[in-house]
Enzyme design. Structure first.
Site, mmCIF file in Angstrom:
data_model
loop_
_atom_site.group_PDB
_atom_site.id
_atom_site.type_symbol
_atom_site.label_atom_id
_atom_site.label_comp_id
_atom_site.label_asym_id
_atom_site.label_seq_id
_atom_site.Cartn_x
_atom_site.Cartn_y
_atom_site.Cartn_z
ATOM 1 N N GLY A 107 41.494 17.246 -1.837
ATOM 2 C CA GLY A 107 42.324 16.899 -0.684
ATOM 3 C C GLY A 107 43.740 16.516 -1.081
ATOM 4 O O GLY A 107 44.715 16.914 -0.422
ATOM 5 N N THR A 108 43.875 15.774 -2.167
ATOM 6 C CA THR A 108 45.199 15.336 -2.624
ATOM 7 C C THR A 108 46.075 16.547 -2.932
ATOM 8 O O THR A 108 47.231 16.613 -2.514
ATOM 9 C CB THR A 108 45.049 14.459 -3.895
ATOM 10 O OG1 THR A 108 44.218 13.348 -3.562
ATOM 11 C CG2 THR A 108 46.382 13.976 -4.404
ATOM 12 N N HIS A 110 34.087 16.707 -1.296
ATOM 13 C CA HIS A 110 33.222 15.572 -1.641
ATOM 14 C C HIS A 110 33.060 14.553 -0.524
ATOM 15 O O HIS A 110 32.290 13.606 -0.648
ATOM 16 C CB HIS A 110 33.684 14.900 -2.950
ATOM 17 C CG HIS A 110 34.928 14.070 -2.858
ATOM 18 N ND1 HIS A 110 34.873 12.697 -2.844
ATOM 19 C CD2 HIS A 110 36.229 14.400 -2.798
ATOM 20 C CE1 HIS A 110 36.124 12.224 -2.798
ATOM 21 N NE2 HIS A 110 36.958 13.245 -2.772
ATOM 22 N N CYS A 136 42.889 -3.295 -4.661
ATOM 23 C CA CYS A 136 42.634 -3.709 -6.040
ATOM 24 C C CYS A 136 42.765 -2.553 -7.003
ATOM 25 O O CYS A 136 43.208 -2.697 -8.132
ATOM 26 C CB CYS A 136 41.197 -4.173 -6.180
ATOM 27 S SG CYS A 136 41.037 -5.906 -6.083
HETATM 28 N N1 PLP Z 1 43.268 12.139 2.426
HETATM 29 C C1 PLP Z 1 42.375 11.272 2.934
HETATM 30 C C2 PLP Z 1 42.509 10.831 4.345
HETATM 31 C C3 PLP Z 1 41.340 10.790 2.137
HETATM 32 O O1 PLP Z 1 40.467 9.917 2.632
HETATM 33 C C4 PLP Z 1 41.234 11.243 0.796
HETATM 34 C C5 PLP Z 1 40.168 10.735 -0.104
HETATM 35 O O2 PLP Z 1 40.067 9.562 -0.374
HETATM 36 C C6 PLP Z 1 42.192 12.152 0.321
HETATM 37 C C7 PLP Z 1 43.186 12.583 1.169
HETATM 38 C C8 PLP Z 1 42.146 12.672 -1.076
HETATM 39 O O3 PLP Z 1 41.135 13.625 -1.239
HETATM 40 P P1 PLP Z 1 40.601 13.990 -2.719
HETATM 41 O O4 PLP Z 1 39.813 12.820 -3.182
HETATM 42 O O5 PLP Z 1 39.745 15.203 -2.523
HETATM 43 O O6 PLP Z 1 41.791 14.290 -3.545
#
Ligand code: PLP
Length: 399
Positions: free
Chosen positions: A70-71, A200, A324
């Site tokens: 996602g990032t 995931h 944290c």
């Molecule tokens: N965007 C949101 C809203 C998320 O909750 C997350 C995960 O924590 C991410 C992006 C990042 O996704 P990834 O862990 O697949 O990089």
């Protein structure tokens, strides 16, 4: 009893997903770019996964680019639009409660001369389409607003925002990492140009995700090299991971209504149980425009971190509103943006469900949280058991 209530952080992989992935770690090992039958077997698996992701979003397979999560999808969308359209304009609109994958990408662009409007949210974590409309300027090139918030679960009015962006001819990206597989999404109907998702969070593997890029959006490559992923994301594909994403999204969307119903019922039982049995607790996020799996509460007079440790000792995995993990004890930017004081934000706990949870686990969690709260409050210098009130007005503390 072991209870996993941190599904917004990550989910357990489904057995069916694992089974579908396994051959791609061993017998099906060809490079998808190779013309021979070994390669074509892998290529076919990628095609199937791409079609499954596209179907889940109402998109075309050619509009799906697999990423490392996602990032990466968020970065690719935001930095890609900025790179492509910087001659047209340098203004971006987002919200104050985005995930850091979006916020930090925007901050990087600010350092490079872009301006970013961080729309404030209301006490429930909502922005409105008219806020977006009013923030649009002549040089606005992108609106990036999350589908649903990862901490408090609030679901944004994505269709309305999409309509505003479409009418004004501005690209609209949504970080739908927490929404995909939980809420029905249709990128065409909702006027979404770019959408990020991650495997995931829906019982798929970690380190794999996708960016939906509407036909014609045509962002520049975000990794340079070979011709993989329509020349946007070079490098030999994570075939097993992509197969896992495809299977996970297909399973999640096939049972989306059933799972949402089950999780909403368990979620509401958890919320009601906590609010009824523990005095001076506040529900964070919207009461109804909320992810089916999200519970976020502030338990006054005690620290979220202490609650987490004691929950963990009792076998319950949750998460808190203090960052944290980033090395500081600052309360989360999301809770502060909702207007919570530092003290209230510090006493926050997030409990996020999946369809694998049971009512027995929910009831055990309510009971355990009640006991833990009593114990921690008894030790808290902030809590006065005779008056059952805060020793000092929480808002008078300065940080
Ligand atoms: N965007 C949101 C809203 C998320 O909750 C997350 C995960 O924590 C991410 C992006 C990042 O996704 P990834 O862990 O697949 O990089």
């Amino acid at each position: 009893m072991k209870v996993y209530l941190d599904n917004a952080a990550t989910t357990a992989m489904s057995k069916e997903v694992l089974e579908e992935m396994l051959p791609f770690f061993s017998e099906v090992y060809g490079n998808p770019s190779s013309v021979h039958s070994f390669g074509q077997a892998s290529k076919n698996a990628l095609d199937t996964a791409r079609a499954r992701v596209a179907t889940a979003l109402g998109a075309k397979p050619s509009e799906i680019i697999f990423t490392g999560g996602g990032t990466e999808a968020d970065n690719a969308a935001i930095l890609g639009v900025a790179q492509k359209l910087q001659k047209k304009g340098k203004h971006i609109i987002t919200t104050a409660i985005e995930h850091h994958a979006v916020l930090h990408a925007c901050e990087k662009l600010e350092k490079e001369g872009f301006t970013v409007t961080y729309l404030p949210v209301d006490e429930f974590g909502l922005v409105t389409a008219s806020q977006v409309e009013q923030a649009i300027k002549d040089d606005t090139i992108l609106v990036t607003i999350m589908y649903a918030n990862n901490e408090v679960g609030t679901i944004m009015p994505i269709s309305e925002i999409g309509a505003v962006c479409n009418a004004r001819g501005i690209l609209f990206h949504t970080d739908a990492v927490q929404a995909v597989g939980h809420i029905h999404i249709d990128v065409v109907e909702q006027n979404i140009d770019l959408l990020s998702l991650s495997a995931h969070k829906l019982h798929g593997p970690k380190g794999v995700g996708a960016l939906y890029m509407k036909k014609g959006t045509n962002l520049p490559p975000f990794i340079y090299g070979g011709a993989q992923e329509f020349k946007r994301r070079a490098g030999t594909e994570n075939v097993a991971g992509i197969v896992g994403l495809g299977k996970a999204i297909e399973l999640a969307t096939a049972s989306i209504d059933e799972n949402a119903k089950k999780q909403t019922a368990m979620r509401d039982r958890l919320i009601d149980g906590i609010l009824k049995n523990i005095p001076e607790v506040k529900l964070n996020g919207h009461p109804t425009k909320r992810l089916p799996n999200n519970v976020n509460v502030s338990i006054k007079y005690i620290e979220g971190e202490s609650i987490l440790l004691m929950l963990d000792i009792n076998g319950i995995a949750a998460s808190s509103g203090s960052a944290c993990t980033s090395g500081s004890l600052d309360p989360s930017h999301v809770l502060l943006a909702l207007g919570l004081s530092h003290e209230t934000a510090h006493g926050s706990v997030r409990l996020t469900l999946s369809e694998y949870n049971t009512y027995e686990e929910i009831d055990y969690t309510i009971k355990t949280l009640e006991t833990i709260t009593q114990r921690l409050r008894a030790m808290s210098p902030l809590y006065n058991p005779t008056t059952k009130s805060f020793s000092k007005d929480e808002n008078t503390h300065s940080h």
